[in-house]
Scaffold this active site. Structure first.
Site, PDB file in Angstrom:
ATOM      1  N   PHE A 141     -40.796  -8.960 -38.186  1.00  0.00           N
ATOM      2  CA  PHE A 141     -40.865  -8.880 -39.538  1.00  0.00           C
ATOM      3  C   PHE A 141     -39.584  -8.150 -40.349  1.00  0.00           C
ATOM      4  CE2 PHE A 141     -45.732  -8.631 -39.017  1.00  0.00           C
ATOM      5  CZ  PHE A 141     -46.191 -10.016 -38.609  1.00  0.00           C
ATOM      6  N   ARG A 253     -52.389 -17.860 -76.790  1.00  0.00           N
ATOM      7  CA  ARG A 253     -53.675 -18.498 -76.536  1.00  0.00           C
ATOM      8  C   ARG A 253     -54.777 -18.465 -77.478  1.00  0.00           C
ATOM      9  NH1 ARG A 253     -55.873 -23.063 -73.904  1.00  0.00           N
ATOM     10  NH2 ARG A 253     -57.923 -22.542 -72.781  1.00  0.00           N
ATOM     11  N   GLU A 349     -43.492  -0.433 -45.509  1.00  0.00           N
ATOM     12  CA  GLU A 349     -43.052   0.813 -45.329  1.00  0.00           C
ATOM     13  C   GLU A 349     -44.278   1.638 -45.155  1.00  0.00           C
ATOM     14  OE1 GLU A 349     -39.876   2.382 -47.418  1.00  0.00           O
ATOM     15  OE2 GLU A 349     -38.710   0.334 -47.166  1.00  0.00           O
ATOM     16  N   THR A 351     -48.679   1.132 -44.064  1.00  0.00           N
ATOM     17  CA  THR A 351     -49.893   0.606 -45.198  1.00  0.00           C
ATOM     18  C   THR A 351     -50.291   1.725 -45.961  1.00  0.00           C
ATOM     19  OG1 THR A 351     -51.654   1.144 -43.664  1.00  0.00           O
ATOM     20  CG2 THR A 351     -50.444  -1.033 -43.399  1.00  0.00           C
TER      21      THR A 351
END
Ligand SMILES: Cc1cc2nc3c(=O)[nH]c(=O)nc-3n(C[C@H](O)[C@H](O)[C@H](O)COP(=O)(O)OP(=O)(O)OC[C@H]3O[C@@H](n4cnc5c(N)ncnc54)[C@H](O)[C@@H]3O)c2cc1C
Length: 371
Positions: A141, A253, A349, A351
């Site tokens: 990773f 919208r 970096e 969890t």
């Protein structure tokens, strides 16, 4: 300048980069031409001598448009910080000017298949031999893997010494015995490259050791203290982009005969998003300034900035999809990408669970209020 590059150069191609999972070399060149890679390098090595806050501002602006691009840029700083703080003069002279001018990217490699949150479980070894160190093992990773020219790699030099048994080495891309495994297919930040690094009897000279033998984990901890506000900045940028997109959409919208921004329930979602983004930004900037002040103990604050901002990014992007309704779920709008991109900021970096452990550990140790 970072905002201009993001809007003029990244915005037109971000959907394509995301869809094709294409590494953004053209944008890296734009960033290099605009001296962005010089920001985190001292002036004596052809940099601009900026600090953590400067880097955070750039990362935030790039992330507001595409954090797949911003992380490719920021990972080069991550791969360089240990060299900046612990490298020899000769190492700095040799490598920093080419990182500063953006000709070469850097990367940082700690994670392995069996060592994620538990970094002490790394198995990659560096054995001392006559001409240097022989590295064997696999890293997993790694951001900028395969694209970067210079890798800061954390390996075991003395297995039996536990936390004091790791060391940091600089490894150049073309070193014999160093190759790349599979490129990961990802949920988000898909423009960035995430690859395996494979070392098979890869010989690196002794002069590539960063700091002293046995300092690998200390170097890693110090590096992450400095870089985590950058993940916070990435999260703030993503959240800011989502907030702006949601407000724009809510203005145009029409439902029940008027723009949905006139509906109080929608207004409150937007207001809460804005409050959270502003709070996260304030914390990230404050911690970045603390890092720049040279304060010795920043682990706790740095973890707080990363955890808080990344949780905000996840919440804000999820709420932004809600404001978009069904359209938010479609690939035609950028908002689902922002939600996918936000998720990684809660994971890498450290969890957010592991960082909460670290913050709680400091709280338990301490009596009274911290000065
Ligand atoms: C896109 C991407 C890019 C990356 N880039 C890099 C890179 O450039 N360089 C690099 O070295 N690494 C990189 N990483 C690795 C990243 O830092 C790790 O994925 C991360 O630290 C988590 O490790 P893990 O994936 O092994 O998860 P695990 O450690 O297996 O965790 C799984 C789950 O268990 C929880 N958990 C584990 N231990 C504890 C604990 N003690 N307390 C509470 N909860 C716990 C975690 O919070 C998580 O929810 C990258 C990862 C990704 C996905």
């Amino acid at each position: 300048m970072a905002r201009r590059i993001a809007e003029e150069r990244i915005l037109p191609v971000r959907a394509e980069l995301d869809e094709k999972e294409e590494f953004p070399w053209t944008i890296m060149k734009d960033l290099a031409d605009s001296d962005m890679f010089r920001i985190f390098i001292p002036e004596e090595y052809e940099g601009l001598g900026g600090g953590c806050l400067d880097l955070c501002l750039v990362v935030e602006e790039l992330s507001r448009v595409c954090s797949g691009v911003s992380v490719s840029y920021a990972a080069s700083a991550l791969g360089t910080f240990s060299l900046l703080d612990y490298g020899t003069e000769a190492q700095k002279q040799k490598y920093l000017p080419n990182i500063a001018n953006g000709k070469k990217l850097a990367a940082f490699a700690l994670t392995e298949p069996t060592a994620g949150s538990d970094a002490s479980a790394i198995k990659t070894t560096a054995e001392k031999v006559k001409d240097g160190y022989l590295i064997n093992g696999t890293k997993q990773f790694i951001t900028n893997g395969g694209e970067a020219e210079l890798y800061t790699v954390i390996v075991l030099t003395d297995k039996e010494r536990g936390a004091r048994g790791a060391s940091a080495f600089l490894v150049e891309k073309d070193t014999p015995g160093f190759s790349f495994g599979k490129k990961e297919k990802k949920m988000g930040i898909r423009a960035s490259a995430t690859r395996e690094l494979i070392f098979r009897n890869c010989l690196v000279p002794e002069e590539n050791l960063i700091g002293k033998r046995g300092m690998g984990f200390i170097i890693t901890m110090k590096l992450l203290d400095k870089s985590r506000p950058g993940i916070g900045a990435q999260a703030v940028g993503i959240a800011q982009g989502a907030l702006e997109a949601a407000v724009d959409y809510a203005r145009q919208r029409i439902q029940f005969g008027h723009p949905i921004i006139a509906i109080q329930a929608v207004q409150h979602i937007l207001a809460d998003m804005a409050i959270q983004v502003e709070a996260a930004r304030a914390l990230v900037y404050a911690v970045a300034r603390t890092v720049d002040s040279g304060a010795k103990h920043v682990s706790e604050e740095s973890a707080m900035a990363k955890v808080f901002a990344s949780d905000v990014a996840m919440k804000v992007t999820t709420d932004a999809v809600q404001v978009f309704g069904g359209s938010g779920y479609m690939l035609d709008y950028p908002i689902e990408k922002m939600m996918r991109d936000a998720k990684i900021t809660q994971i890498y970096e450290g969890t957010n669970q592991v960082l909460r452990n670290a913050i709680a550990f400091e709280l338990r140790k301490r009596k009274g209020r911290r000065e």
